[in-house]
Design a protein around this motif. Structure first.
Motif, short mmCIF file in Angstrom:
data_model
loop_
_atom_site.label_atom_id
_atom_site.label_comp_id
_atom_site.label_asym_id
_atom_site.label_seq_id
_atom_site.Cartn_x
_atom_site.Cartn_y
_atom_site.Cartn_z
N ILE A 83 37.73 44.71 38.08
CA ILE A 83 38.55 45.84 38.23
C ILE A 83 38.72 46.55 37.33
CG2 ILE A 83 37.81 46.29 40.76
CD1 ILE A 83 41.80 45.35 40.97
N ASP A 84 39.21 47.62 36.75
CA ASP A 84 40.25 47.71 35.70
C ASP A 84 40.90 49.00 36.72
OD1 ASP A 84 39.09 50.72 36.62
OD2 ASP A 84 38.02 50.30 34.85
N ALA A 85 42.44 49.46 35.72
CA ALA A 85 43.38 50.16 36.24
C ALA A 85 43.07 51.15 37.46
CB ALA A 85 44.33 50.22 34.80
N GLU A 86 42.18 52.30 37.27
CA GLU A 86 41.76 52.97 37.02
C GLU A 86 40.96 53.18 38.93
OE1 GLU A 86 43.04 53.95 33.66
OE2 GLU A 86 41.26 52.41 34.40
N SER A 87 40.42 51.13 38.86
CA SER A 87 40.09 50.67 40.07
C SER A 87 41.20 50.13 41.36
CB SER A 87 39.04 49.46 40.13
OG SER A 87 37.40 50.45 39.50
N GLN A 147 59.29 40.74 32.48
CA GLN A 147 59.18 41.96 31.78
C GLN A 147 58.64 43.18 32.24
OE1 GLN A 147 57.17 40.61 28.70
NE2 GLN A 147 58.31 38.57 28.57
N GLY A 148 58.37 43.29 34.28
CA GLY A 148 57.87 44.44 34.68
C GLY A 148 56.35 43.62 34.98
N PHE A 149 56.13 44.99 36.36
CA PHE A 149 55.62 44.26 37.00
C PHE A 149 55.16 45.26 37.85
CE2 PHE A 149 59.13 43.47 39.22
CZ PHE A 149 58.89 44.25 41.05
N ILE A 150 53.59 44.66 38.39
CA ILE A 150 52.32 46.32 38.83
C ILE A 150 53.46 46.37 40.46
CG2 ILE A 150 50.55 47.68 40.13
CD1 ILE A 150 49.09 45.37 37.57
N PRO A 151 53.92 47.94 40.19
CA PRO A 151 54.35 48.13 41.68
C PRO A 151 53.34 47.57 42.95
CG PRO A 151 54.73 49.98 40.29
CD PRO A 151 53.12 49.08 39.58
N TRP A 203 47.64 47.90 32.19
CA TRP A 203 48.85 48.97 33.01
C TRP A 203 49.87 49.36 31.91
CZ3 TRP A 203 47.39 49.92 38.35
CH2 TRP A 203 48.92 50.83 38.82
N ARG A 204 50.33 48.40 31.66
CA ARG A 204 51.32 48.78 30.16
C ARG A 204 50.82 49.87 29.41
NH1 ARG A 204 53.57 44.55 28.29
NH2 ARG A 204 52.30 44.58 27.02
N ASN A 205 49.83 49.27 28.52
CA ASN A 205 49.12 50.49 27.73
C ASN A 205 48.05 51.68 28.39
OD1 ASN A 205 49.55 48.03 25.55
ND2 ASN A 205 47.55 48.15 25.88
N LYS A 206 48.29 51.87 29.37
CA LYS A 206 48.40 53.56 30.26
C LYS A 206 48.97 54.24 30.46
CE LYS A 206 42.80 52.11 30.58
NZ LYS A 206 41.56 51.65 31.41
N HIS A 207 49.88 53.11 30.50
CA HIS A 207 51.54 53.78 30.80
C HIS A 207 51.04 54.10 32.53
CE1 HIS A 207 52.27 54.67 26.01
NE2 HIS A 207 50.99 54.73 26.23
N TYR A 208 50.80 52.82 32.91
CA TYR A 208 51.04 53.95 34.41
C TYR A 208 52.51 52.56 34.65
CZ TYR A 208 46.30 54.61 35.12
OH TYR A 208 44.98 55.54 35.20
N ILE A 209 53.34 53.23 36.14
CA ILE A 209 54.59 52.93 36.48
C ILE A 209 54.83 51.62 36.41
CG2 ILE A 209 56.40 53.36 38.83
CD1 ILE A 209 54.84 55.65 39.18
#
Length: 130
Positions: free
Chosen positions: A26-30, A54-58, A121-127
């Motif tokens: 999958i990709d970020a949108e999926s 450094q950060g993670f997906i919520p 995820w980071r490059n697409k500027h998601y939270i």
């Protein structure tokens, strides 16, 4: 290349496969769509703790690939058909490759692999959570 660090050039050249048998790439949108469709979606961050700082997906749960096994997965994923996403730093990181393959070998059947991982995820500027 320095003789004492022969692994360095190999690690730099690594690129994850385009697909892993028994998983859905999958990709970020999926991932966002899956989270909307599955209220109980499990997202596993396969990176080591220094990367996670450094950060993670919520909503993701930290389970480094080095700690991933059938027992550790069972403590997070209670049913073999629960929807589970694995990610790491991106296509040049092999941690989620390993972790999702372990989950497949443990009998989990509803596996998603976010190949682009935290980099996408980071490059697409998601939270990002910290």
């Amino acid at each position: 290349m320095h003789l004492l660090l022969p692994w360095l050039s190999v690690a730099d050249d690594y690129l994850s496969p385009n697909a892993i048998e028994g998983t859905t790439k999958i990709d970020a949108e999926s991932l966002i769509q899956l989270a909307q469709e599955h209220e109980d979606l499990i997202i596993i961050d396969s990176r080591i703790s220094s990367d996670r700082h450094q950060g993670f997906i919520p909503g993701s749960i930290s389970l480094p690939d080095t700690d991933t096994n059938c027992v550790s997965l069972l403590s997070i994923i209670h049913r073999k058909d629960d929807a589970v996403v694995f990610y790491c730093n991106g296509p040049r990181c092999r941690r989620s490759d390993r972790a999702v393959a372990i989950a497949r070998n443990c009998g989990y059947s509803n596996l998603y692999w976010f190949r682009g991982g935290f980099e996408e995820w980071r490059n697409k500027h998601y939270i990002i959570s910290k």
